[in-house]
Design a protein around this motif. Structure first.
Motif, short mmCIF file in Angstrom:
data_model
loop_
_atom_site.label_atom_id
_atom_site.label_comp_id
_atom_site.label_asym_id
_atom_site.label_seq_id
_atom_site.Cartn_x
_atom_site.Cartn_y
_atom_site.Cartn_z
N ARG A 1 0.87 -1.24 -0.04
CA ARG A 1 0.10 -0.01 0.09
C ARG A 1 1.04 1.09 0.08
NH1 ARG A 1 -4.14 -1.86 -2.44
NH2 ARG A 1 -5.22 -3.74 -1.07
N ILE A 2 2.20 1.05 0.40
CA ILE A 2 2.82 2.45 0.60
C ILE A 2 3.49 2.54 -0.80
CG2 ILE A 2 5.08 3.21 1.51
CD1 ILE A 2 4.62 1.84 4.06
N GLN A 3 4.01 1.48 -1.46
CA GLN A 3 4.35 1.70 -2.99
C GLN A 3 3.50 1.94 -3.96
OE1 GLN A 3 4.94 -0.76 -5.92
NE2 GLN A 3 2.91 -1.55 -4.99
N GLU A 4 2.26 1.63 -3.46
CA GLU A 4 1.02 1.98 -4.34
C GLU A 4 0.92 3.38 -4.61
OE1 GLU A 4 -3.40 -0.18 -4.86
OE2 GLU A 4 -2.90 0.56 -2.96
N LYS A 5 1.36 3.95 -3.42
CA LYS A 5 1.45 5.57 -3.45
C LYS A 5 2.47 6.22 -3.94
CE LYS A 5 -3.09 6.35 -1.55
NZ LYS A 5 -3.23 6.89 -0.35
N SER A 6 3.93 5.84 -3.53
CA SER A 6 4.98 6.26 -3.98
C SER A 6 6.08 5.08 -4.00
CB SER A 6 5.29 7.07 -2.65
OG SER A 6 6.61 7.77 -2.80
N LYS A 7 6.98 5.37 -5.08
CA LYS A 7 7.98 4.50 -5.11
C LYS A 7 9.16 4.99 -4.16
CE LYS A 7 5.48 2.36 -8.48
NZ LYS A 7 4.80 1.43 -7.86
N ILE A 8 9.13 5.80 -3.32
CA ILE A 8 10.10 6.47 -2.71
C ILE A 8 10.06 6.55 -1.46
CG2 ILE A 8 11.28 7.69 -4.71
CD1 ILE A 8 10.10 10.26 -3.69
N HIS A 9 8.86 5.82 -0.92
CA HIS A 9 8.74 5.69 0.52
C HIS A 9 8.53 4.31 0.91
CE1 HIS A 9 7.25 9.98 0.02
NE2 HIS A 9 7.28 10.02 1.15
N GLY A 10 8.90 4.03 2.07
CA GLY A 10 8.93 2.80 2.68
C GLY A 10 8.67 2.92 4.09
N PHE A 11 9.05 1.49 4.85
CA PHE A 11 8.78 1.40 6.33
C PHE A 11 9.96 0.26 6.92
CE2 PHE A 11 6.75 -0.26 10.19
CZ PHE A 11 6.99 0.99 10.95
N PRO A 12 10.49 0.49 7.82
CA PRO A 12 11.63 -0.36 8.20
C PRO A 12 10.90 -1.37 9.39
CG PRO A 12 11.77 1.73 9.52
CD PRO A 12 10.58 1.89 8.68
N ALA A 13 10.41 -2.30 8.43
CA ALA A 13 9.94 -3.62 9.40
C ALA A 13 10.16 -4.73 8.86
CB ALA A 13 8.48 -3.40 9.59
N GLY A 14 9.41 -5.85 9.05
CA GLY A 14 9.96 -7.09 9.11
C GLY A 14 10.49 -7.85 7.58
N LEU B 1 21.62 -7.47 -8.15
CA LEU B 1 20.68 -6.98 -8.80
C LEU B 1 19.99 -5.91 -8.41
CD1 LEU B 1 17.94 -8.04 -10.63
CD2 LEU B 1 17.25 -9.02 -8.55
N GLU B 2 19.98 -4.87 -9.44
CA GLU B 2 19.23 -3.32 -9.17
C GLU B 2 17.95 -3.43 -9.44
OE1 GLU B 2 22.77 -0.47 -10.05
OE2 GLU B 2 21.24 -0.82 -11.81
N THR B 3 16.89 -2.99 -8.42
CA THR B 3 15.68 -3.08 -8.40
C THR B 3 15.03 -2.10 -7.54
OG1 THR B 3 14.11 -4.83 -8.28
CG2 THR B 3 15.47 -4.70 -6.61
N SER B 4 13.77 -2.26 -7.50
CA SER B 4 12.76 -1.14 -6.82
C SER B 4 12.68 -1.72 -5.00
CB SER B 4 11.55 -1.23 -7.10
OG SER B 4 10.74 -2.35 -7.00
N TRP B 5 12.46 -0.78 -4.12
CA TRP B 5 12.48 -1.27 -2.90
C TRP B 5 11.68 -2.51 -2.50
CZ3 TRP B 5 8.25 -0.49 0.45
CH2 TRP B 5 8.69 -0.81 1.99
N ILE B 6 10.47 -2.22 -3.27
CA ILE B 6 9.48 -3.21 -3.06
C ILE B 6 9.78 -4.43 -3.63
CG2 ILE B 6 7.91 -2.81 -5.09
CD1 ILE B 6 6.38 -3.59 -1.53
N LYS B 7 10.52 -4.46 -4.67
CA LYS B 7 11.00 -5.84 -5.20
C LYS B 7 12.08 -6.32 -4.27
CE LYS B 7 8.78 -6.98 -8.84
NZ LYS B 7 8.05 -8.30 -8.96
#
Length: 534
Positions: A166-179, A345-351
């Motif tokens: 849901r975070i990456q659905e809104k933004s590719k440059i936001h995340g959350f530091p969890a599990g 492997l260069e990728t997106s945060w969600i990947k």
């Protein structure tokens, strides 16, 4: 059977339930009838609601599915394990309020479950009080991401993977530091601390919580202001099932780059694996804060056709940046691993999150919405914290121990960075400065009770061997890797035996908060925070 509870049709509901429950043995039927009637009477009738109510007596298959779907440790789903009187799945926050109020009124013992990942099954099994019910929060999973304020409100039943999606659905440059395990329920995950691959950059998930909503023992919903700073401190790392029912967290989003680099490099003993690991211990907590390298260690065949085993050490990394900068960091700080551009492997945060979680490279990010655990086994787990590098001879002794067991696994997670800069009293989670890395110990098997004793004995012997190489006074442990071997609540027991291991000097403050917030000890389990110390 699944019952649909609609407050605007209370009379119809109660009639339906009483008819259905009339075929159940008297004791169980009475408990269930009383709870349902109380629930209907005390639920908010201002809007429709439908919640699932599962009983073993009325529909065994539905009950079994509800009990087992999210449970991770099959060791606690054996026929001999106590089963709940029923499972209640709230759909709205007011249902949770009513469930707590009714359980307290009827003197029913509650177990609270958000994701079902409790290593000792404490969210769905009770050995201390066998007449118990489960409040399963899996249908409370709404997520509201607000990029303007860099925050999100997330319901306790949502999985970590759903939150990431849901975070990456809104933004590719936001995340959350969890599990790292994306099927974790965020309710229980954060209340135990919530470490992940960005903790060296941003700290734990619990370090990035701004507010919360909790149902207390009186059935009231409290936010941070209403619960007070002591309780807000306690629920960010003090462990689940002690203070109330977490309904939702308000989390702080963190910036992530558009390009994230991941890699896995494996070294066996024949490839200087022991020396490389000895070096990793000395540098892992001192690497660039953008770099997280964990080590997954397990026996492996020496060759594809060989039955002879060796030890495999797999270095799995996530770097918040591109491969060129990563290679510069590695050449400067950890050249012994021999990382090459080909490994990256260069990728997106969600990947990158999905890569670490073990998803196939072809899996779409929507797979995170499934919320199903990729890990279901009979297992026993323990944890340790290491403050001084384990010497070569200590590692070689460990390899011998691992090769004695069928399917052991150990995962070493680096600390340092932001983790070393946050004071150990900032939250109940105390494992901060001075910690080089955390160890998770696992042994897994597939034949249930048949070989359980053998594997449990191996785990305890291995744990005893490692005592000389890990933290001391106390020998620390991670509360979200529950371990009942450390001690349990009960007459004549001293909760400090396990409490100090999880929380160090923060344990006594947790006891004081518990005594004031839940003086009747309504929320309790085998390792819940007690209201007083012996």
């Amino acid at each position: 059977m699944v019952f649909t509870i609609i407050p605007n049709a209370n009379a119809f509901l109660v009639t339906l339930l009483l008819l259905a429950l009339s075929s159940i043995p008297l004791s169980s039927s009475t408990i269930q009838q009383d709870f349902v009637m109380c629930l209907v009477d005390n639920s908010d009738a201002s809007f429709p609601m439908d919640s699932s109510f599962f009983t073993n007596d009325l529909n065994a298959s539905s009950f079994k599915l509800a009990l087992e779907t999210s449970a991770q440790n099959l060791r606690y789903l054996m026929p001999s394990n106590p089963k709940p009187e029923f499972i209640f799945e709230p759909l709205y926050e007011t249902h949770v309020q009513a469930a707590v109020f009714c359980a307290k009124k009827l003197r029913l013992h509650l177990r609270l479950r958000s994701g079902g990942h409790d290593y000792e099954g404490l969210s769905y099994v009770s050995e201390m009080e066998t007449a118990f019910v489960i409040v399963d929060l899996s249908k409370l999973r709404h997520i509201n991401v607000d990029l303007e304020s860099n925050t999100a409100w997330v319901h306790a039943g949502a999985s970590i993977g759903e939150v990431y999606y849901r975070i990456q659905e809104k933004s590719k440059i936001h995340g959350f530091p969890a599990g790292l395990c994306t099927s974790l329920g965020i309710g229980g995950h954060i209340i135990g601390g919530a470490y992940g691959s960005m903790m060296r950059k941003f700290g734990l998930g619990a370090d990035n919580v701004l507010d919360a909503r909790i149902v207390n023992a009186d059935g009231k919903i409290l936010n941070r202001a209403a619960m007070g700073e002591d309780v807000f401190w306690a629920i960010r790392g003090g462990g689940g099932g002690s203070f109330g029912v977490i309904l939702a967290w308000k989390i702080k989003l963190v910036p992530v780059p558009e390009i994230v680099t991941v890699f896995t490099v494996t070294r066996t003993l024949e490839q200087d694996g022991t020396k490389v690991l000895h070096t990793w211990q000395q540098v892992a907590d001192k690497l660039d804060d953008d770099l997280f390298i964990r080590v997954i260690i397990q026996p492996a065949s020496k060759t594809a056709k060989s039955k002879e085993r060796t030890i495999s050490t797999s270095y799995q990394g996530q770097f918040l940046g591109d491969a060129n900068r990563l290679l510069q960091v590695m050449q400067r700080s950890f050249p012994q691993l021999g990382l090459t551009k080909k490994d990256c492997l260069e990728t997106s945060w969600i990947k990158s999150v999905m890569y670490i979680a073990g998803y196939p490279s072809t899996a779409p990010s929507e797979a995170l919405l499934d919320g199903k655990s990729l890990f279901k086994n009979y297992f026993k787990a323990k944890s340790d914290y290491v403050e001084e590098p384990i010497p070569i001879e200590g590692l070689e002794g460990l390899w011998k121990k691992l090769l004695e067991e069928d399917s052991p696994l150990t995962i070493w997670n680096p600390y340092g960075g932001m983790m070393a800069r946050i004071p150990e009293t900032e939250t109940p989670f105390p494992h901060r400065s001075g910690t080089l890395f955390k160890i998770q110990w696992l042994t897994l098997w597939q034949d249930g009770k048949a070989s359980e004793a053998k594997h449990m004995e191996w785990m305890r012997e291995m744990y005893s061997y490692m005592e000389q190489y890990v933290s001391k006074n106390p020998r620390s442990a991670y509360v979200n890797y529950r371990d009942l071997d450390l001690g349990t609540n009960g007459k004549g027991s001293d909760a400090r035996e396990w409490g100090n291991k999880y929380f160090k000097g923060n344990f006594e403050r947790l006891v004081k908060v518990k005594a004031k917030f839940d003086p009747e000890n309504f929320f309790r389990h085998e390792q819940s925070i007690p209201t007083e110390l012996e």
